[in-house]
Design a protein around this motif. Structure first.
Motif, short mmCIF file in Angstrom:
data_model
loop_
_atom_site.label_atom_id
_atom_site.label_comp_id
_atom_site.label_asym_id
_atom_site.label_seq_id
_atom_site.Cartn_x
_atom_site.Cartn_y
_atom_site.Cartn_z
N GLU A 46 -45.26 21.82 35.01
CA GLU A 46 -44.19 21.19 34.24
C GLU A 46 -43.80 22.15 33.13
N ARG A 47 -42.51 22.50 33.04
CA ARG A 47 -42.05 23.45 32.03
C ARG A 47 -41.12 22.76 31.04
N PHE A 48 -41.23 23.16 29.77
CA PHE A 48 -40.36 22.61 28.73
C PHE A 48 -40.38 23.53 27.52
N SER A 49 -39.44 23.31 26.62
CA SER A 49 -39.35 24.09 25.38
C SER A 49 -39.42 23.16 24.19
N VAL A 50 -39.91 23.68 23.07
CA VAL A 50 -39.97 22.93 21.82
C VAL A 50 -39.47 23.83 20.71
N ALA A 51 -38.64 23.28 19.83
CA ALA A 51 -38.11 24.03 18.69
C ALA A 51 -37.93 23.06 17.53
N GLY A 52 -37.34 23.54 16.47
CA GLY A 52 -37.02 22.68 15.34
C GLY A 52 -38.00 22.84 14.19
N GLU A 53 -37.58 22.30 13.05
CA GLU A 53 -38.35 22.45 11.82
C GLU A 53 -39.72 21.80 11.91
N ALA A 54 -39.81 20.62 12.52
CA ALA A 54 -41.11 19.94 12.61
C ALA A 54 -42.11 20.77 13.41
N PHE A 55 -41.66 21.38 14.50
CA PHE A 55 -42.54 22.23 15.30
C PHE A 55 -42.97 23.46 14.50
N ALA A 56 -42.01 24.14 13.88
CA ALA A 56 -42.32 25.34 13.09
C ALA A 56 -43.31 25.00 11.97
N ASP A 57 -43.11 23.87 11.30
CA ASP A 57 -44.03 23.45 10.25
C ASP A 57 -45.42 23.15 10.82
N ALA A 58 -45.47 22.46 11.96
CA ALA A 58 -46.74 22.07 12.56
C ALA A 58 -47.59 23.27 12.96
N VAL A 59 -46.95 24.33 13.47
CA VAL A 59 -47.69 25.53 13.89
C VAL A 59 -47.76 26.58 12.78
N ASP A 60 -47.12 26.29 11.65
CA ASP A 60 -47.13 27.17 10.48
C ASP A 60 -46.59 28.56 10.78
N VAL A 61 -45.47 28.59 11.54
CA VAL A 61 -44.78 29.85 11.86
C VAL A 61 -43.30 29.63 11.59
#
Length: 139
Positions: free
Chosen positions: A33-48
């Motif tokens: 299963e392939r998918f993408s994730v982006a956005g401010e919440a993701f960037a904040d969660a991974v601290d990048v």
């Protein structure tokens, strides 16, 4: 205390398509299963800052293997030796290790031929295209 349950085992890769090919074709995992994730919440969660991720999930008999390619890509953290602190590996079981090894594409890098440990477990380690270690074992 809240009870924890395993959800997935993750491996960060620099080339998701190449990694998917290896885990699907060389190791026989699927479906994918392939998918993408982006956005401010993701960037904040991974601290990048500005992070996006391309993901592939494989089912390995009830264990989910997650491959993820990040943008921006970080500094390589893969160690060459399994005994280095912080080293990681995936462990995948097979019914017949010798048959698995015999069918393995000759371009797949291995650490050794199958060996029997003093505990009685048969093991061999392979490297994915990123250099990550995958233990194949016959328990």
């Amino acid at each position: 205390m809240t009870r924890l349950a395993a959800h997935h085992f993750g491996v960060t890769v620099s080339d998701l398509d190449r990694a998917v090919d290896f885990y699907r074709d060389a190791l026989g995992l699927g479906p994918c299963e392939r998918f993408s994730v982006a956005g401010e919440a993701f960037a904040d969660a991974v601290d990048v800052d500005g992070a996006t991720g391309r993901f592939a999930h494989f089912d390995a008999d009830g264990a989910r293997i997650e491959l993820v390619e990040y943008d921006p890509e970080g500094v390589e953290a893969t160690g060459d030796a399994i005994n280095q602190p912080g080293a990681k590996h995936l462990g995948l079981a097979v019914d017949d290790l010798d048959a698995f090894y015999a069918d393995l594409d000759p371009t797949v890098s291995t650490l050794s031929e199958p060996r029997t440990t003093e505990s009685g477990t048969r093991i061999c380690f392979v490297r994915d295209p990123e250099g990550n270690l995958v233990e194949i074992l016959e328990a």
